[in-house]
Design an enzyme around this catalytic site. Structure first.
Site, PDB file in Angstrom:
ATOM      1  N   LYS A  63     119.902  44.814  33.943  1.00 18.62           N
ATOM      2  CA  LYS A  63     120.444  43.512  33.922  1.00 18.62           C
ATOM      3  C   LYS A  63     121.094  43.328  32.636  1.00 18.62           C
ATOM      4  CE  LYS A  63     115.866  42.390  36.172  1.00 18.62           C
ATOM      5  NZ  LYS A  63     114.446  41.740  35.768  1.00 18.62           N
ATOM      6  N   GLU A 116     109.022  52.360  43.112  1.00 18.79           N
ATOM      7  CA  GLU A 116     108.085  51.268  43.000  1.00 18.79           C
ATOM      8  C   GLU A 116     107.091  51.133  43.584  1.00 18.79           C
ATOM      9  OE1 GLU A 116     109.057  46.527  43.532  1.00 18.79           O
ATOM     10  OE2 GLU A 116     110.419  47.460  41.882  1.00 18.79           O
ATOM     11  N   ASP A 145     104.837  47.690  39.149  1.00 13.56           N
ATOM     12  CA  ASP A 145     105.537  46.369  39.089  1.00 13.56           C
ATOM     13  C   ASP A 145     104.580  45.271  39.291  1.00 13.56           C
ATOM     14  OD1 ASP A 145     108.300  45.257  39.298  1.00 13.56           O
ATOM     15  OD2 ASP A 145     107.343  44.470  40.944  1.00 13.56           O
ATOM     16  N   ARG A 199     138.090  38.370  16.583  1.00 17.08           N
ATOM     17  CA  ARG A 199     137.131  37.731  17.547  1.00 17.08           C
ATOM     18  C   ARG A 199     136.465  38.860  18.485  1.00 17.08           C
ATOM     19  NH1 ARG A 199     133.382  35.367  17.247  1.00 17.08           N
ATOM     20  NH2 ARG A 199     134.498  33.890  15.967  1.00 17.08           N
ATOM     21  N   LYS A 220     113.038  50.801  45.046  1.00 16.78           N
ATOM     22  CA  LYS A 220     112.329  49.489  44.782  1.00 16.78           C
ATOM     23  C   LYS A 220     111.798  49.047  46.070  1.00 16.78           C
ATOM     24  CE  LYS A 220     113.839  46.849  41.320  1.00 16.78           C
ATOM     25  NZ  LYS A 220     112.862  47.247  40.438  1.00 16.78           N
TER      26      LYS A 220
END
Length: 286
Positions: free
Chosen positions: A138, A203, A225, A103, A170
């Protein structure tokens, strides 16, 4: 592996150790109770749908870390196109060892192959442009290493691996710092004082911010962005090749080609790792 600094033998061994601890714990009692300890067996990794196969090297390491006596034969290469019915590898040895590791091997390979396949598909959409497809942070906690490895096997690029290997300023960083100029100056001062040689990306949300970054300087990459196509094309003209440009923010399979044709250098797509369907793969005794 040698070109990916996070893929060290130590990191991989630690990952496998923790994954086995999570899944096996004190013992795989289903296998230990039903299969004689001396029982030998063999199984093959069966691909059940077309795509890019990823994780074979990892699978071999999982088998061998749990039971060094297992004999693994890899029949395909990581990152290659496979079709339903292909066999990725065979494993022979103690039947209980094969069952216990099955597994974990499948969980890793199914997800890695899904990511590699999606990366390959999206790359094909922008192959006529100079834009390179990149991943993001992410990722699944404690599985980032494998997910970013899979992106590379699918033909993509890794963005920064984590918070420590690159500075990315950012919108929230900029707003909390008091603006673009203050954020850049504070960052360059901090890096110098702490003797850190890190690339800086910043950004931008509109052309005014792009213009300000160009005025201030002191960075290595500019992120565009959530800009529309016309704004991105204008930003590309404004920058004129002085800094590499990354397009980011809500970019999907349907918009990817248009974004690439705006002239940016990189496109980051979080969906490569957080919205991917795993490939159908199984391990079958034979």
């Amino acid at each position: 592996m040698k070109n990916l600094p996070y893929l060290t033998e130590s990191n991989i061994r630690q990952f496998i150790e923790q994954a086995l601890l999570e899944d096996v714990g004190p013992g795989d009692y289903s296998s230990l109770s039903s299969i004689p300890a001396q029982q030998q067996g063999q199984a093959q990794l069966l691909v059940k749908e077309d795509g890019i196969l990823a994780g074979l090297v990892l699978a071999e390491k999982i088998f061998h870390q749990f039971d060094p006596t297992l004999k693994v034969e890899i029949l395909k290469e990581d990152g290659t196109l496979v079709k339903a019915g292909d066999i990725g590898l065979t494993v022979k040895g103690a039947a209980t060892s094969i069952l216990t590791t099955e597994r974990l091997v499948l969980n890793c390979m199914q997800r890695m192959s899904g990511i590699a396949t999606k990366t390959h598909q999206l790359n094909n959409l922008i192959s006529h442009t100079k834009a390179k497809l990149m991943d993001t942070r992410k990722t699944t906690p404690n599985f980032r290493m494998m997910e970013k490895w899979a992106v590379v096997l699918g033909g993509g690029l890794n963005h920064r691996y984590a918070l420590y290997d690159m500075v990315m300023l950012k919108d929230n960083h900029i707003d909390f710092a008091g603006g673009i100029e203050k954020a850049i100056h504070s960052t360059t001062k901090y890096l110098k004082e702490n003797k850190l040689k890190l690339k800086i990306e910043i950004e931008t949300r509109n052309l005014e911010e792009v213009a300000e970054v160009l005025r201030v300087g002191g960075i290595d990459y500019i992120m565009l962005d959530n800009m529309d196509y016309a704004t991105m094309r204008e930003a590309v003209k404004m920058v004129g090749g002085r800094y590499p440009l990354e397009a980011s923010g809500g970019i999907t399979e349907s918009t990817l080609k248009d974004v690439a044709e705006c002239g940016v250098d990189f496109i980051s797509v979080g969906a490569l790792t957080h919205q991917v369907k795993s490939m159908d793969i199984s391990l079958k005794a034979f």
